[in-house]
Design an enzyme around this catalytic site. Sequence first.
Site, PDB file in Angstrom:
ATOM      1  N   TYR A 149      64.342  36.370  42.430  1.00  0.00           N
ATOM      2  CA  TYR A 149      65.053  37.542  41.872  1.00  0.00           C
ATOM      3  C   TYR A 149      64.450  37.676  40.209  1.00  0.00           C
ATOM      4  O   TYR A 149      63.996  38.839  40.002  1.00  0.00           O
ATOM      5  CB  TYR A 149      66.445  37.520  41.707  1.00  0.00           C
ATOM      6  CG  TYR A 149      67.205  38.639  41.106  1.00  0.00           C
ATOM      7  CD1 TYR A 149      67.456  40.069  41.527  1.00  0.00           C
ATOM      8  CD2 TYR A 149      67.871  38.408  39.629  1.00  0.00           C
ATOM      9  CE1 TYR A 149      68.115  40.987  41.037  1.00  0.00           C
ATOM     10  CE2 TYR A 149      68.302  39.654  39.050  1.00  0.00           C
ATOM     11  CZ  TYR A 149      68.522  40.866  39.713  1.00  0.00           C
ATOM     12  OH  TYR A 149      69.058  41.815  39.042  1.00  0.00           O
ATOM     13  N   LYS A 153      61.881  40.825  38.795  1.00  0.00           N
ATOM     14  CA  LYS A 153      62.300  41.537  37.712  1.00  0.00           C
ATOM     15  C   LYS A 153      61.111  41.364  36.774  1.00  0.00           C
ATOM     16  O   LYS A 153      60.638  42.246  35.846  1.00  0.00           O
ATOM     17  CB  LYS A 153      63.630  41.079  37.100  1.00  0.00           C
ATOM     18  CG  LYS A 153      64.848  41.531  38.109  1.00  0.00           C
ATOM     19  CD  LYS A 153      64.893  43.001  37.757  1.00  0.00           C
ATOM     20  CE  LYS A 153      66.184  43.527  38.601  1.00  0.00           C
ATOM     21  NZ  LYS A 153      66.479  44.990  38.711  1.00  0.00           N
TER      22      LYS A 153
END
Lengths: 327, 327
Positions: A149, A153
């Site tokens: 994740y 990002k």
Amino acid sequence: MHILILGAAGMVGRKLLARLVQDGQLGGTPISRLTLHDVVAPEAPAGLRAPVSLSASDFSLPGEAERLVSGRPDVIFHLAAIVSGEAEADFDKGYRINLDGTRRLFDAVRAIGEGYCPRLVFTSSLAVFGAPMPEVIGDEYLTAPLTSYGTQKAIGELLLSDYTRRGIFDGIGIRLPTICVRPGKPNKAASGFFSGIIREPLAGQEAVLPVPDSVRHWHASPRAAVGFLLHAATIEGARLGDRRNLTMPGVSVTVAEQIEALRRIAGDAVVARIRREPDPTIERIVAGWPRAFDARRARELGFTAELDFDSIIRAHIEDELGGRIAA
Amino acid sequence: MHILILGAAGMVGRKLLARLVQDGQLGGTPISRLTLHDVVAPEAPAGLRAPVSLSASDFSLPGEAERLVSGRPDVIFHLAAIVSGEAEADFDKGYRINLDGTRRLFDAVRAIGEGYCPRLVFTSSLAVFGAPMPEVIGDEYLTAPLTSYGTQKAIGELLLSDYTRRGIFDGIGIRLPTICVRPGKPNKAASGFFSGIIREPLAGQEAVLPVPDSVRHWHASPRAAVGFLLHAATIEGARLGDRRNLTMPGVSVTVAEQIEALRRIAGDAVVARIRREPDPTIERIVAGWPRAFDARRARELGFTAELDFDSIIRAHIEDELGGRIAA
């Protein structure tokens, strides 16, 4: 002004939407149209005197991003993401939504051309940072994520900067602090207790604290998060220069300081609803998280957050509890 | 040991190949097979007692990466890239090769599964850094590129770390210094003069210096670059921990220091072949480049480079000129 929100059904998306509907304008310009998108259908807001389009789909599928930006929104809020735990559990899904979806959205804006250059606000995350980290992380610290994740990002941030430098859109990435007090039911997120130990006791319920009181973390209220988004949507882009991704301001407190703030505001009986039940797994996960930031650039650019944890609790009581505490 | 080189026809690829053929082994294990790939057919090396496969294609096309890794190489050198100027001029091509191609390669390794986990050495670049930068850049400094090439390399680094953390391969990314003295003809790269002002005078030709003598930059020889690659291919991965991308050591010198080193080694008559012809465009480009690094992690992990610019010039005279200077 036409506004598109991707991720409009999520907690932050709904808070943002409520504020936009209440204001009826953004940066002094009346809202003329809203396009709301999520993987599940967002609720239609009441009270906005402008057309609202609702849309539910997987925005990473071919053609979806093109469809969403075809109305040439002036401001795009890109809040859509597979969350940390799911992106770690499902490699393909995380990369497909968080990386490919984001890139397709950016490329869909690029494909329009003809001078179309919307403001694009991207919610990034503290997960772009990974241990080892200094006690206080500055604006020039390496982004070295330790989750898929966080990787996705961080890649989104890099693309945002490059596409902005290329004049494809006017992008701003904002790394949100942990949102506290998160409204709603307890959830399974490792970070859930940071909100739970405030939210449940204030509602008359017991909360479990799985980590030592000495754990320190970086927080801002949902109200502050909406403020970040609105400021990011309206600030003059040129003020940011080439570095388009900003760590948002927040409050660095220990769990002990969270509890003492709760005691000041709600008293001993409320604090007594916190039950300590150490969970070594959660303790280990949280040990790898950042504890504090020197969010100087964001503050200088006018992003504001609460200055202490008492204010974060009061925002929750005002915004979610109608000013009332369960004694 | 089966070794795959992507980008085998490039300058660094050919130097690496020559060294592997000369050594016949890598990290003490005999080379049993070589697969050489580039967009143009690499030359077959002479003198290796092992099968060599040559392959020319666009490795970013569907199926190509799968084909290249189907022989399950133990070590993959991923040197293939669209260079900085071209990636800036051709947005789509840069992203297709440098980002999509790299990701497809990584995913092709993942698709094999069955415990296959090769060492993957990825050449990254100082272009992952962008101004403003400190005078000396440390290992924890933010990667904030100001070119699409730098963006694509920074994304490659992030993917490399995440795929390594996931156990898909055992990756190491190395940020090469500017390679000096680059052999061959003068080229149009903005950085070309750093090599040109040494290479041309030593070969009896005039060289143009387009920037002031005070310009400082970070250099290593082609020989050192090959050394980095071999060390990256053989070092124990666990020693790197989670941060898999390293700035390589180098020599920080001003142009004036380069010229004085040339004078010490080759004399005034050779230095007199450098002609100053200021070029404001090149000056402006170079002003945004890094000047020096504290490459502590790489040095601690055993990566070594020249310690002074004299050694860089001597390496060129030995490796490219057969020890002879044009007086």
